[in-house]
Design a protein around this motif. Structure first.
Motif, PDB file in Angstrom:
ATOM      1  N   LEU A 228       5.609  23.070  32.735  1.00 22.43           N
ATOM      2  CA  LEU A 228       6.737  22.612  33.551  1.00 22.43           C
ATOM      3  C   LEU A 228       8.035  22.623  32.749  1.00 22.43           C
ATOM      4  CD1 LEU A 228       4.889  19.786  35.414  1.00 22.43           C
ATOM      5  CD2 LEU A 228       5.753  21.893  36.389  1.00 22.43           C
ATOM      6  N   SER A 264      12.031   6.122  28.549  1.00 23.57           N
ATOM      7  CA  SER A 264      10.605   6.434  28.653  1.00 23.57           C
ATOM      8  C   SER A 264      10.439   7.927  28.911  1.00 23.57           C
ATOM      9  CB  SER A 264       9.978   5.646  29.796  1.00 23.57           C
ATOM     10  OG  SER A 264      10.174   6.315  31.012  1.00 23.57           O
ATOM     11  N   THR A 266       8.653   9.459  31.047  1.00 22.45           N
ATOM     12  CA  THR A 266       8.697   9.801  32.467  1.00 22.45           C
ATOM     13  C   THR A 266      10.135   9.970  32.930  1.00 22.45           C
ATOM     14  OG1 THR A 266       6.845   8.298  32.635  1.00 22.45           O
ATOM     15  CG2 THR A 266       7.706   9.171  34.675  1.00 22.45           C
ATOM     16  N   LEU A 267      10.992   9.064  32.450  1.00 25.66           N
ATOM     17  CA  LEU A 267      12.399   9.131  32.829  1.00 25.66           C
ATOM     18  C   LEU A 267      13.024  10.425  32.319  1.00 25.66           C
ATOM     19  CD1 LEU A 267      13.843   6.922  34.412  1.00 25.66           C
ATOM     20  CD2 LEU A 267      15.074   6.378  32.313  1.00 25.66           C
ATOM     21  N   LYS A 269      11.538  13.288  31.911  1.00 28.73           N
ATOM     22  CA  LYS A 269      11.103  14.393  32.770  1.00 28.73           C
ATOM     23  C   LYS A 269      11.919  14.399  34.065  1.00 28.73           C
ATOM     24  CE  LYS A 269       7.566  15.749  30.260  1.00 28.73           C
ATOM     25  NZ  LYS A 269       8.199  15.069  29.107  1.00 28.73           N
ATOM     26  N   MET A 270      12.124  13.202  34.620  1.00 24.77           N
ATOM     27  CA  MET A 270      12.898  13.117  35.858  1.00 24.77           C
ATOM     28  C   MET A 270      14.308  13.637  35.618  1.00 24.77           C
ATOM     29  SD  MET A 270      11.941   9.499  37.523  1.00 24.77           S
ATOM     30  CE  MET A 270      10.311   8.875  37.664  1.00 24.77           C
ATOM     31  N   THR A 273      14.452  17.422  35.475  1.00 26.50           N
ATOM     32  CA  THR A 273      14.292  18.052  36.776  1.00 26.50           C
ATOM     33  C   THR A 273      15.537  17.880  37.626  1.00 26.50           C
ATOM     34  OG1 THR A 273      12.021  17.394  36.569  1.00 26.50           O
ATOM     35  CG2 THR A 273      12.690  18.296  38.657  1.00 26.50           C
TER      36      THR A 273
END
Lengths: 293, 320
Positions: A228, A264, A266-267, A269-270, A273
């Motif tokens: 990704l 974090s 996850t943040l 990655k967001m 994107t």
């Protein structure tokens, strides 16, 4: 720790991330540039590289460095052969049609991933770093191996640049990229060039994963994330533009490393994107790409 | 009447629904449960097929829409104690809005970039469900409370714990979706979709707004997928992050390709075949994903049109 040194640490982590990312994204970009197809199994070639490196360095007794060097040689070759066969036996049969290739490589993704799961097991394994030494900054110690990853990735990227722009092989590749029919007419074996480029793309991913394997863990699902991230990089850089991909890898790798440290993963990655969505809205051809008709 | 091609195909679609209805009388409990699941996922595949089979847009992120309906139905029930029918309608509305937004952004790209962008959007949605796990339950998921297991419409009580009721509701939803999609793809809109699929620049040159045509396909497709997600969450009273993962996007693609893209009944056939294949394989191996991969590759190599597509090309040209 103060903000300054903390920022330095985060940037170093980001650089390591960017180094490995640029290798795997360059592989994806090369394949897209020349073959005009997206390889969804790219992440699995990445994973396969690390798994084989683990097998090699674990069967070899002796200093971890010798095992690591052997793995750095054997694993990409093995992955390259598999990718080459995939291209010649499957992708060639469907004429490298973009849609069909995506579906087929999704199939490959499952085949490779599940085969590794059956053969290698679901556990995460670790590879011994080839050497230990710490570089002591005034505020914190930093692993020398991580710094050497950045260095090795830079050397590999230089080698790729040399091959593409200064050798006959690179010339043939660029000719095929520009106009595959004309290349065919001029006697370039386009089918073989496609196979070779597909294999080199996979090998670049494998090299990236071997470099990072001693820092992270080897796991049969480790391919999804780099896939990704490479997609993001290739889109932001402009599909098929190598220079764009490298710049974008640096940008995304650094921001990912820094945001992961402060907030974090996850943040992070967001955020990447979201960045892609913005780039697509305002500059659909990518930050460094040329507009296609 | 039966010789008229359009009547023949209407008869085929109605008899397919009727067949599933009659089938329910002879099924064992186990198969009834499986077919209920298949029918719901068929709606998802049906929605996917509108975008992929008719408008020619290959999305790798349809799990996003499925999950959107899934959570938009499940979360208000769990946290706010909404009634089932209301939550269902709400989920469908939200799915339509999300599909419009995502479509407006993703449709700016073409070809390969579109696939990648949809894939990434759905990955972000998946990460979001994991990130806010105190609301969504994350990987472990949430089990919907007791009051959501039955509902009442105009005085008729529906009990969602009864397999029989669930089967008929799923069948009803599937039949409505099949007929709706059938109407769309055989009307003017369907022709516009096929025109865009076959040659977008020519369609644009003829004066059509291709972006709007594609956006309509995206909205219908996303809403159907969201509806399927909402139905799935409400029927089985469980919501969890797994349903937002890439796996589900690929499944929709697989069902559609296997059954035959660009045929109304293809995705339904595809999901039936895949479900029973997996059922069959899982007696021998746990790695059924390996079978998924191999089937995908073989399909593209030897049957790129899928089961129904191949039948249509060889013998039954009238199948829509």
């Amino acid at each position: 720790m103060d903000l300054g040194p903390f920022l330095l640490l985060a940037s170093l982590e980001g650089l390591v991330q960017a180094a490995v990312l640029s290798l795997s994204a360059l592989g994806l970009c090369l394949v897209f540039g020349v073959l005009r197809v997206v390889n969804v199994a790219h992440g699995e070639f990445y994973m396969l590289g690390a798994v084989i490196a683990w097998l090699v360095s674990n069967t070899l007794i002796g200093h971890p460095l010798s095992g690591f060097l052997l793995a750095l040689l054997v694993a990409p070759l093995f992955v390259g052969v598999i990718a080459f066969l995939t291209d010649r036996m499957i992708l060639h049969k469907i004429n490298h049609s973009p849609e069909a290739t995506i579906v087929v490589t999704i199939g490959m993704l499952y085949v490779i991933q599940q085969s590794v799961l059956i053969g290698f097991g679901p556990d995460a394994r670790t590879i011994e770093p080839p050497f230990y030494f710490h570089i002591n900054f005034p505020w914190f110690g930093y692993s020398g191996y991580k710094l050497s990853v950045i260095l090795m990735a830079a050397v590999l990227l230089l080698m790729v640049w040399y091959v593409i722009s200064r050798t006959r092989l690179g010339l043939v590749m660029r000719a095929t990229q520009l106009d595959r029919e004309m290349a065919q007419v001029l006697g370039i074996p386009v089918g073989w060039v496609f196979g070779l480029v597909f294999a080199s793309g996979a090998m670049l991913a494998a090299l990236g994963s071997i470099l990072i394997a001693p820092i992270r863990q080897v796991h049969y699902l480790m391919g999804l994330d780099p896939l990704l991230m490479s997609f993001i990089v290739v889109i932001i850089g402009g599909l098929g533009s190598i220079r764009g991909a490298l710049m974008a890898a640096l940008l995304i790798g650094m921001s990912d490393g820094i945001i992961s440290m402060f907030f974090s993963p996850t943040l992070a990655k967001m955020f990447s994107t979201l960045l892609v969505a913005l780039v697509l809205i305002f500059k659909p051809e990518g930050l460094f790409g040329q507009r296609q008709s | 009447m039966i010789n008229n091609p359009s009547n023949r195909s209407v008869t085929l679609h109605i008899s397919a629904c009727l067949f599933l209805f009659l089938f329910s009388f002879i099924l064992s409990d186990y198969h009834q449960l499986i077919i209920t699941r298949i029918m719901i996922l068929s709606i998802f595949a049906l929605g996917y097929n509108v975008l992929f089979g008719y408008a020619g847009l290959l999305s790798l992120g349809h799990a996003l829409f499925f999950a959107c309906g899934f959570y938009a139905a499940g979360l208000p029930i769990y946290h706010l104690g909404w009634e089932v029918p209301f939550a269902f309608l709400f989920a469908i509305a939200i799915s339509a809005v999300v599909a419009t937004l995502i479509g407006a952004i993703a449709l700016r790209t073409h070809g390969v970039a579109f696939m990648i962008v949809t894939l990434m959007f759905s990955q972000v949605a998946y990460l979001t469900t994991l990130h806010f796990s105190d609301i969504t339950g994350g990987d472990e998921g949430l089990v919907l409370p007791e009051h959501a297991r039955s509902f009442e419409i105009i005085g008729v009580q529906f009990d969602l714990t009864s397999p029989q009721t669930r089967y008929y509701i799923a069948l009803g939803l599937l039949s409505v979706s099949v007929l709706a999609v059938y109407r769309w793809v055989n009307g003017g809109l369907g022709r516009e979709w096929v025109a865009v699929r076959e040659n977008e620049s020519r369609t644009r040159m003829l004066g059509y707004n291709t972006f709007l045509i594609k956006l309509k396909a995206m909205i219908i497709s996303g809403t159907l997928s969201g509806g399927a997600g909402a139905a799935y969450a409400l029927m089985f009273a469980y919501i969890g992050s797994t349903f937002a993962s890439i796996q589900y996007s690929i499944d929709a693609l697989l069902y559609t390709l296997l059954g035959g893209a660009g045929t109304v009944l293809g995705p339904i056939l595809g999901s039936f075949i895949m479900f029973y294949l997996i059922d069959f394989f899982s007696e021998y191996t746990t790695a059924y994903l390996l079978a998924t991969g191999v089937i995908l590759i073989l399909l593209m190599l030897f049957f790129p049109l899928g089961v129904l597509g191949t039948l249509k090309k060889k013998w039954f040209h009238w199948i829509p």
